[in-house]
Write a protein that holds these residues in place. Structure first.
Motif, PDB file in Angstrom:
ATOM      1  N   SER A  98      38.865  30.526 -72.320  1.00 33.70           N
ATOM      2  CA  SER A  98      40.017  30.710 -73.197  1.00 33.70           C
ATOM      3  C   SER A  98      41.287  30.199 -72.536  1.00 33.70           C
ATOM      4  O   SER A  98      41.384  30.083 -71.305  1.00 33.70           O
ATOM      5  CB  SER A  98      40.182  32.188 -73.551  1.00 33.70           C
ATOM      6  OG  SER A  98      40.580  32.929 -72.405  1.00 33.70           O
ATOM      7  N   GLY A  99      42.279  29.905 -73.383  1.00 29.54           N
ATOM      8  CA  GLY A  99      43.568  29.481 -72.862  1.00 29.54           C
ATOM      9  C   GLY A  99      44.196  30.518 -71.947  1.00 29.54           C
ATOM     10  O   GLY A  99      44.915  30.172 -71.003  1.00 29.54           O
ATOM     11  N   GLN A 100      43.927  31.798 -72.208  1.00 27.26           N
ATOM     12  CA  GLN A 100      44.430  32.864 -71.344  1.00 27.26           C
ATOM     13  C   GLN A 100      43.938  32.671 -69.915  1.00 27.26           C
ATOM     14  O   GLN A 100      44.712  32.737 -68.947  1.00 27.26           O
ATOM     15  CB  GLN A 100      43.954  34.220 -71.871  1.00 27.26           C
ATOM     16  CG  GLN A 100      44.325  34.499 -73.300  1.00 27.26           C
ATOM     17  CD  GLN A 100      43.461  35.606 -73.892  1.00 27.26           C
ATOM     18  OE1 GLN A 100      42.452  36.011 -73.315  1.00 27.26           O
ATOM     19  NE2 GLN A 100      43.878  36.126 -75.034  1.00 27.26           N
ATOM     20  N   ALA A 101      42.621  32.438 -69.772  1.00 28.01           N
ATOM     21  CA  ALA A 101      42.040  32.261 -68.445  1.00 28.01           C
ATOM     22  C   ALA A 101      42.526  30.969 -67.787  1.00 28.01           C
ATOM     23  O   ALA A 101      42.759  30.921 -66.577  1.00 28.01           O
ATOM     24  CB  ALA A 101      40.517  32.264 -68.545  1.00 28.01           C
ATOM     25  N   VAL A 102      42.684  29.915 -68.599  1.00 32.21           N
ATOM     26  CA  VAL A 102      43.150  28.635 -68.070  1.00 32.21           C
ATOM     27  C   VAL A 102      44.554  28.780 -67.476  1.00 32.21           C
ATOM     28  O   VAL A 102      44.842  28.306 -66.370  1.00 32.21           O
ATOM     29  CB  VAL A 102      43.131  27.556 -69.163  1.00 32.21           C
ATOM     30  CG1 VAL A 102      43.825  26.280 -68.683  1.00 32.21           C
ATOM     31  CG2 VAL A 102      41.691  27.253 -69.577  1.00 32.21           C
ATOM     32  N   HIS A 105      44.486  30.768 -64.318  1.00 31.05           N
ATOM     33  CA  HIS A 105      44.009  29.938 -63.210  1.00 31.05           C
ATOM     34  C   HIS A 105      45.125  29.045 -62.679  1.00 31.05           C
ATOM     35  O   HIS A 105      45.288  28.872 -61.455  1.00 31.05           O
ATOM     36  CB  HIS A 105      42.819  29.084 -63.669  1.00 31.05           C
ATOM     37  CG  HIS A 105      42.180  28.302 -62.568  1.00 31.05           C
ATOM     38  ND1 HIS A 105      41.720  27.014 -62.733  1.00 31.05           N
ATOM     39  CD2 HIS A 105      41.927  28.619 -61.274  1.00 31.05           C
ATOM     40  CE1 HIS A 105      41.218  26.573 -61.596  1.00 31.05           C
ATOM     41  NE2 HIS A 105      41.328  27.526 -60.703  1.00 31.05           N
ATOM     42  N   ASP A 106      45.911  28.465 -63.583  1.00 33.25           N
ATOM     43  CA  ASP A 106      47.058  27.656 -63.155  1.00 33.25           C
ATOM     44  C   ASP A 106      48.037  28.499 -62.334  1.00 33.25           C
ATOM     45  O   ASP A 106      48.573  28.039 -61.319  1.00 33.25           O
ATOM     46  CB  ASP A 106      47.771  27.066 -64.373  1.00 33.25           C
ATOM     47  CG  ASP A 106      46.933  26.018 -65.091  1.00 33.25           C
ATOM     48  OD1 ASP A 106      45.989  25.487 -64.473  1.00 33.25           O
ATOM     49  OD2 ASP A 106      47.222  25.736 -66.272  1.00 33.25           O
ATOM     50  N   TYR A 107      48.268  29.725 -62.796  1.00 36.16           N
ATOM     51  CA  TYR A 107      49.184  30.620 -62.074  1.00 36.16           C
ATOM     52  C   TYR A 107      48.643  30.926 -60.685  1.00 36.16           C
ATOM     53  O   TYR A 107      49.386  30.895 -59.695  1.00 36.16           O
ATOM     54  CB  TYR A 107      49.379  31.905 -62.865  1.00 36.16           C
ATOM     55  CG  TYR A 107      50.230  32.937 -62.147  1.00 36.16           C
ATOM     56  CD1 TYR A 107      51.615  32.841 -62.161  1.00 36.16           C
ATOM     57  CD2 TYR A 107      49.646  33.994 -61.443  1.00 36.16           C
ATOM     58  CE1 TYR A 107      52.403  33.769 -61.494  1.00 36.16           C
ATOM     59  CE2 TYR A 107      50.421  34.916 -60.772  1.00 36.16           C
ATOM     60  CZ  TYR A 107      51.797  34.806 -60.800  1.00 36.16           C
ATOM     61  OH  TYR A 107      52.564  35.721 -60.130  1.00 36.16           O
ATOM     62  N   LEU A 284      52.251  42.463 -62.565  1.00 37.91           N
ATOM     63  CA  LEU A 284      52.245  42.085 -63.986  1.00 37.91           C
ATOM     64  C   LEU A 284      53.499  41.342 -64.410  1.00 37.91           C
ATOM     65  O   LEU A 284      53.443  40.426 -65.233  1.00 37.91           O
ATOM     66  CB  LEU A 284      52.071  43.329 -64.854  1.00 37.91           C
ATOM     67  CG  LEU A 284      50.639  43.733 -65.197  1.00 37.91           C
ATOM     68  CD1 LEU A 284      50.636  45.038 -65.974  1.00 37.91           C
ATOM     69  CD2 LEU A 284      49.961  42.637 -66.003  1.00 37.91           C
ATOM     70  N   ARG A 285      54.637  41.753 -63.902  1.00 35.47           N
ATOM     71  CA  ARG A 285      55.892  41.145 -64.340  1.00 35.47           C
ATOM     72  C   ARG A 285      55.898  39.647 -64.106  1.00 35.47           C
ATOM     73  O   ARG A 285      56.318  38.864 -64.974  1.00 35.47           O
ATOM     74  CB  ARG A 285      57.064  41.816 -63.615  1.00 35.47           C
ATOM     75  CG  ARG A 285      58.435  41.157 -63.845  1.00 35.47           C
ATOM     76  CD  ARG A 285      58.733  40.855 -65.289  1.00 35.47           C
ATOM     77  NE  ARG A 285      58.644  42.040 -66.134  1.00 35.47           N
ATOM     78  CZ  ARG A 285      58.677  41.987 -67.447  1.00 35.47           C
ATOM     79  NH1 ARG A 285      58.753  40.811 -68.076  1.00 35.47           N
ATOM     80  NH2 ARG A 285      58.597  43.101 -68.161  1.00 35.47           N
ATOM     81  N   ALA A 286      55.399  39.204 -62.952  1.00 37.32           N
ATOM     82  CA  ALA A 286      55.381  37.772 -62.660  1.00 37.32           C
ATOM     83  C   ALA A 286      54.444  37.031 -63.605  1.00 37.32           C
ATOM     84  O   ALA A 286      54.723  35.900 -64.026  1.00 37.32           O
ATOM     85  CB  ALA A 286      54.960  37.538 -61.204  1.00 37.32           C
ATOM     86  N   ILE A 287      53.327  37.662 -63.980  1.00 37.13           N
ATOM     87  CA  ILE A 287      52.389  37.052 -64.926  1.00 37.13           C
ATOM     88  C   ILE A 287      53.049  36.882 -66.289  1.00 37.13           C
ATOM     89  O   ILE A 287      52.965  35.820 -66.930  1.00 37.13           O
ATOM     90  CB  ILE A 287      51.123  37.909 -65.059  1.00 37.13           C
ATOM     91  CG1 ILE A 287      50.353  37.951 -63.735  1.00 37.13           C
ATOM     92  CG2 ILE A 287      50.248  37.403 -66.202  1.00 37.13           C
ATOM     93  CD1 ILE A 287      49.631  36.698 -63.386  1.00 37.13           C
ATOM     94  N   ILE A 288      53.719  37.928 -66.762  1.00 41.17           N
ATOM     95  CA  ILE A 288      54.390  37.870 -68.059  1.00 41.17           C
ATOM     96  C   ILE A 288      55.469  36.793 -68.056  1.00 41.17           C
ATOM     97  O   ILE A 288      55.590  35.994 -68.991  1.00 41.17           O
ATOM     98  CB  ILE A 288      54.986  39.245 -68.412  1.00 41.17           C
ATOM     99  CG1 ILE A 288      53.863  40.248 -68.683  1.00 41.17           C
ATOM    100  CG2 ILE A 288      55.906  39.152 -69.633  1.00 41.17           C
ATOM    101  CD1 ILE A 288      54.331  41.671 -68.881  1.00 41.17           C
TER     102      ILE A 288
END
Length: 326
Positions: A98-102, A105-107, A284-288
């Motif tokens: 999924s685009g979420q996982a992609v 992975h980039d992050y 989480l904040r950095a992911i968001i």
């Protein structure tokens, strides 16, 4: 009750030898024996019998083991609740392609030193993910509860990004040569999305999409996986499907499949992240922020009724909204 003794009991039961348990815990075998003996005195029950190969659980030990595991898990969750930064951030995604996982992975490639554990709960009902978050099994989930009133008050749902959808077709499909397509051009064409799970967010999404643009979305038939779907598309002259623009899909070159962007408006699938309202994992904040920093879909964009698009001014549309992105 000494929780360290309970932890020692669980480990000894799993490995079958006090010495192996001692090695795992970094203590002596004598220390393990003392902890087990103290626990047996407190419970007034014998938990192990010695054998030529090590130790085996007694009937009382077998009865106590699942409860002991629950105690150990509860202690770990209690510690993680006040010190979440000591462990990897565990996030649930809809699928590893999924685009979420992609994007995750980039992050991670941009921040290789972070602790990140990406999992998929393999459940269509978002309330399964909600229960997993509340139980502490995952820190956050890329799911959407489309009725905000159904989200427990101790959880928060943040809309982080919208992923444009593309039409995926085989080389013999009449739309295969198009550079772009509008929703109006998709009418009367069969769009096959097999295995739409009841009560899932995507069931609600496709219902609203079909109503908004009078599309023929077919969810019939069993879902045999991505490979089977790609093979069907390659062989068919009349079947197409939707895929996310960031979904990672690979197929044999002989298939000749084409991904065609949908425009005017772009069909955008909203991505939300559910997590605890109080004391969320500090990572989480950095992911968001990373997700929200990605480019928004081309304007104008159609989204279903439940999200509030970022930097968007709504215009009403049937069963959803068309937004003009600033």
């Amino acid at each position: 009750m000494d929780t360290e003794a309970v932890r020692t009991f669980v480990l000894a039961a799993e490995v079958g030898q006090f010495q192996h348990a001692a090695d795992e815990l970094g203590v002596t075998q004598q220390a393990v024996s003392k902890r087990i003996a103290a626990l047996e005195r407190e419970l007034e029950a014998r938990l192990f019998t010695r054998t030529a190969r090590g130790v085996e659980l007694t009937i009382d030990g077998q009865a106590f083991l699942p409860h002991a595991r629950g105690i150990v898990t509860g202690v770990e969750r209690a510690i993680n609740a006040i010190r979440p930064d000591t462990r990897a951030l565990r996030i649930d995604v809809l699928g590893f392609r999924s685009g979420q996982a992609v994007v995750l992975h980039d992050y991670w490639r941009a921040h290789p030193g972070i602790g990140l554990d990406v999992v998929t709960l393999k459940a269509g009902d978002p309330h399964v993910a909600v229960a997993a978050i509340r139980a502490g099994d995952v820190d956050a989930s890329f799911r959407t509860v489309t009725d905000p009133a159904a989200l427990p008050r101790d959880l928060e749902m943040a809309h982080v990004i919208d992923f444009p959808l593309e039409l995926l077709v085989g080389p013999r499909h009449p739309l295969a040569s198009a550079r772009t397509l509008t929703p109006a051009q998709l009418r009367r064409h069969r769009i096959w999305v097999p295995g739409i799970a009841p009560r899932s967010e995507w069931a609600d999404f496709y219902d609203q999409l079909a109503t908004a643009f009078d599309l023929r979305i077919d969810g019939a038939g069993p879902n045999f996986g991505v490979e089977a779907l790609l093979e069907t598309l390659a062989e068919s002259a009349d079947v197409a499907t939707f895929v996310g623009s960031r979904d990672r899909l690979v197929w044999p070159t002989t298939y000749g499949l084409r991904r065609v962007p949908v425009v005017n408006p772009t069909i955008a699938y909203p991505q939300s992240l559910i997590f605890p309202r109080t004391n969320p994992h500090p990572g989480l904040r950095a992911i968001i922020d990373y997700f929200r920093g990605l480019a928004a879909p081309p304007e104008p964009a159609w989204v279903p009724s439940w999200p509030t698009p970022r930097r968007a001014v709504h215009r009403p549309a049937q069963a959803g909204s068309v937004s003009s992105l600033e």
